[in-house]
Write a protein that holds these residues in place. Sequence first.
Motif, PDB file in Angstrom:
ATOM      1  N   GLN A   1     -11.379 -35.219 -15.267  1.00 44.88           N
ATOM      2  CA  GLN A   1     -10.873 -33.994 -14.863  1.00 44.88           C
ATOM      3  C   GLN A   1     -11.427 -33.460 -13.262  1.00 44.88           C
ATOM      4  OE1 GLN A   1     -11.280 -30.423 -14.373  1.00 44.88           O
ATOM      5  NE2 GLN A   1      -9.291 -30.158 -13.659  1.00 44.88           N
ATOM      6  N   SER A   2     -10.656 -33.257 -12.529  1.00 40.49           N
ATOM      7  CA  SER A   2     -11.325 -32.696 -11.408  1.00 40.49           C
ATOM      8  C   SER A   2     -11.182 -31.245 -11.053  1.00 40.49           C
ATOM      9  CB  SER A   2     -10.569 -33.328 -10.070  1.00 40.49           C
ATOM     10  OG  SER A   2     -11.088 -32.824  -8.796  1.00 40.49           O
ATOM     11  N   PRO A   3     -12.271 -30.587 -11.308  1.00 39.64           N
ATOM     12  CA  PRO A   3     -13.789 -30.917 -10.982  1.00 39.64           C
ATOM     13  C   PRO A   3     -14.371 -31.010 -11.955  1.00 39.64           C
ATOM     14  CG  PRO A   3     -13.654 -28.626 -10.562  1.00 39.64           C
ATOM     15  CD  PRO A   3     -12.163 -29.020 -11.055  1.00 39.64           C
TER      16      PRO A   3
ATOM     17  N   LYS B   1     -12.656 -44.339  -4.132  1.00 39.74           N
ATOM     18  CA  LYS B   1     -13.881 -44.473  -4.735  1.00 39.74           C
ATOM     19  C   LYS B   1     -14.275 -45.690  -5.247  1.00 39.74           C
ATOM     20  CE  LYS B   1     -12.962 -39.976  -4.816  1.00 39.74           C
ATOM     21  NZ  LYS B   1     -11.891 -39.792  -4.016  1.00 39.74           N
TER      22      LYS B   1
ATOM     23  N   ASP C   1      -3.216 -38.713 -12.293  1.00 39.27           N
ATOM     24  CA  ASP C   1      -4.097 -38.876 -11.322  1.00 39.27           C
ATOM     25  C   ASP C   1      -5.474 -39.352 -11.811  1.00 39.27           C
ATOM     26  OD1 ASP C   1      -5.661 -39.125  -8.875  1.00 39.27           O
ATOM     27  OD2 ASP C   1      -5.887 -36.890  -8.681  1.00 39.27           O
TER      28      ASP C   1
ATOM     29  N   TYR D   1      -8.151 -41.206 -10.466  1.00 36.84           N
ATOM     30  CA  TYR D   1      -8.923 -41.441  -9.086  1.00 36.84           C
ATOM     31  C   TYR D   1     -10.128 -42.091  -9.131  1.00 36.84           C
ATOM     32  CZ  TYR D   1     -11.541 -37.288 -10.263  1.00 36.84           C
ATOM     33  OH  TYR D   1     -12.113 -36.190 -11.041  1.00 36.84           O
TER      34      TYR D   1
ATOM     35  N   GLY E   1      -8.478 -26.988 -10.505  1.00 34.23           N
ATOM     36  CA  GLY E   1      -7.845 -28.477 -10.255  1.00 34.23           C
ATOM     37  C   GLY E   1      -8.174 -28.735  -8.683  1.00 34.23           C
ATOM     38  N   TYR E   2      -7.683 -30.036  -8.554  1.00 35.13           N
ATOM     39  CA  TYR E   2      -7.680 -30.585  -7.139  1.00 35.13           C
ATOM     40  C   TYR E   2      -6.801 -29.749  -6.314  1.00 35.13           C
ATOM     41  CZ  TYR E   2      -8.085 -34.402  -3.689  1.00 35.13           C
ATOM     42  OH  TYR E   2      -8.326 -35.319  -2.475  1.00 35.13           O
TER      43      TYR E   2
ATOM     44  N   GLN F   1      -3.493 -39.292  -1.510  1.00 38.93           N
ATOM     45  CA  GLN F   1      -3.228 -37.932  -0.982  1.00 38.93           C
ATOM     46  C   GLN F   1      -1.707 -38.001  -0.502  1.00 38.93           C
ATOM     47  OE1 GLN F   1      -4.333 -34.635  -1.101  1.00 38.93           O
ATOM     48  NE2 GLN F   1      -2.505 -34.166  -0.593  1.00 38.93           N
TER      49      GLN F   1
ATOM     50  N   GLY G   1     -16.865 -37.437  -4.069  1.00 32.13           N
ATOM     51  CA  GLY G   1     -15.866 -37.975  -3.604  1.00 32.13           C
ATOM     52  C   GLY G   1     -16.090 -39.323  -2.688  1.00 32.13           C
TER      53      GLY G   1
ATOM     54  N   TYR H   1     -12.461 -25.127  -6.356  1.00 28.33           N
ATOM     55  CA  TYR H   1     -11.252 -25.921  -7.010  1.00 28.33           C
ATOM     56  C   TYR H   1     -10.096 -24.981  -7.560  1.00 28.33           C
ATOM     57  CZ  TYR H   1     -13.894 -29.983  -5.722  1.00 28.33           C
ATOM     58  OH  TYR H   1     -14.727 -30.941  -5.232  1.00 28.33           O
TER      59      TYR H   1
ATOM     60  N   THR I   1      -5.477 -34.846 -14.198  1.00 28.40           N
ATOM     61  CA  THR I   1      -6.439 -35.764 -14.332  1.00 28.40           C
ATOM     62  C   THR I   1      -7.091 -35.930 -15.483  1.00 28.40           C
ATOM     63  OG1 THR I   1      -7.904 -33.890 -13.621  1.00 28.40           O
ATOM     64  CG2 THR I   1      -6.789 -35.229 -11.823  1.00 28.40           C
TER      65      THR I   1
END
Length: 503
Positions: free
Chosen positions: A269-271, A331, A298, A300, A225-226, A201, A134, A451, A265
Amino acid sequence: MSSQEPVFEFPIRFDDEGGHGGRTHRLHEQLRAAILDGRLAAGAALPSTRQAAAGLGIARNSVIAAYDLLIAEGYVVPRAGARAVVADIAARVHTRLQPRRDVGGDARLNPQWRAPHEHLPPPRVLPPRSFRLGVPEHRHFPHDVWRRLMAQSLRTWSKTAFGYPPSQGIPVLREAIARHVAFARAVACTAEDIVVTSGAQQAFDLLARLLVTPGQTTVAVEEPGYPPVRAAFAAAGARLVSIPVDDEGLCVEKLPPGIRVISVTPSHQSPTGVALSLQRRAALLDYAQAHDAVIIEDDYDGEFRYGGRPLDALQTLDREARVFYVGTFSKSLFPSLRKGFVVVPAWAREGFIAVKHVADSHCDTITQSVLAAFIRDGHLARHVRRMRPVYAARRDALLAGITTELSPWLQPIPSEAGLHLAARIRDPAQAERIIAKARQHLPGAQSIAEYAASPPEQPGLVFGFGVIDEEEIAPALKQLRKALQGGQVQQAKRGTASRSDAG
């Protein structure tokens, strides 16, 4: 009360109580309260009785009597030939006033926040160059350009009357963002559709407030996920449903009926880093239409792509105005900028702006204007183009190292974007040992379990490459390989010894 210069840094007030005793009592009471709450700090010298009497406009005997009471109670310490000082009672008072800590948290708090550590990232002390997630690279950022634009913004601001800017963001920044996302991600929007937030956020928090009816609204989140997304919707009172993720992204076919909000995402995709396939993008939009649901997209770190043409954003494919597109500059630029945005469908715009106004009336004007100029003058696009090959080289080195050095233990998860890469652990039985060794030799690397709302069926690791140089990656991975091989040798020796003892 006297109009002379005050003798204390806080007001001393007397009511209509007359006589020596009444004023003594009121002065003693207020000085004692000031000592207890720290307005009169330990070691602070009290004004002389003569000075206090003159400043407060009362008889000196009243001050002497009040001071004597404080001395008798231990709040003030007399000194021969000098002014009395406040006693050091802070530790004793603090201990006495501390409430009993229940395991379940204080019942006066919202249940969501009785265990705040569950929503905070674990503390990590990491070296500047690490595999942390991040965080983008700072050494290639055009600091001189940013300083120049900041100076220009300050000069303009100094000539502007003070006031409150629009809650949705200043017009020039919203216009710049609209042009940027149209160019970079083919997101169709105008400045009117943009609401500026304090990072992504805050966008999630505002969307949760806007879209959730506590105890009624069901929200689907990615698993893994986040975590901050999950926390924001849980805090708003949503009923959360975790939907698994595979190599094509969110498993849309596992969405149950009754979902009203879907957080996803799709670009990276996070993560896990996978991209939501085109087929699933279409299926997700179809689900939203059929179930009258909305989607929070999202995006990001979608600016950094290393493969072919990126898949269209969900917002681009959306024909029913069901997608809230969330972007951030944490980012692409830097996290401390604290600037994100939401492309809000027209039907929700006024409500979203109202929620933003109540939660945070506006983002600061100065950095908004600097960012607007940075985007408008092409610096953001140039910076992204300059950083893309830098990050691509690091990603390639990381992928090559996982594929060769760590192949017996890890299997890379396909990913073509972003600033991190994930890998599955081939043998779940070894997961605990592999994760521990990775944290030791690759500082900043994280377990995918961090996560997930529940232990994942397939454990894995996530590696950031935003602040690790290309040439530092291979040696670090080799060190991890040696550590893992050494552990296997030790296990084999213990196994041989056990068999010998049994024989």
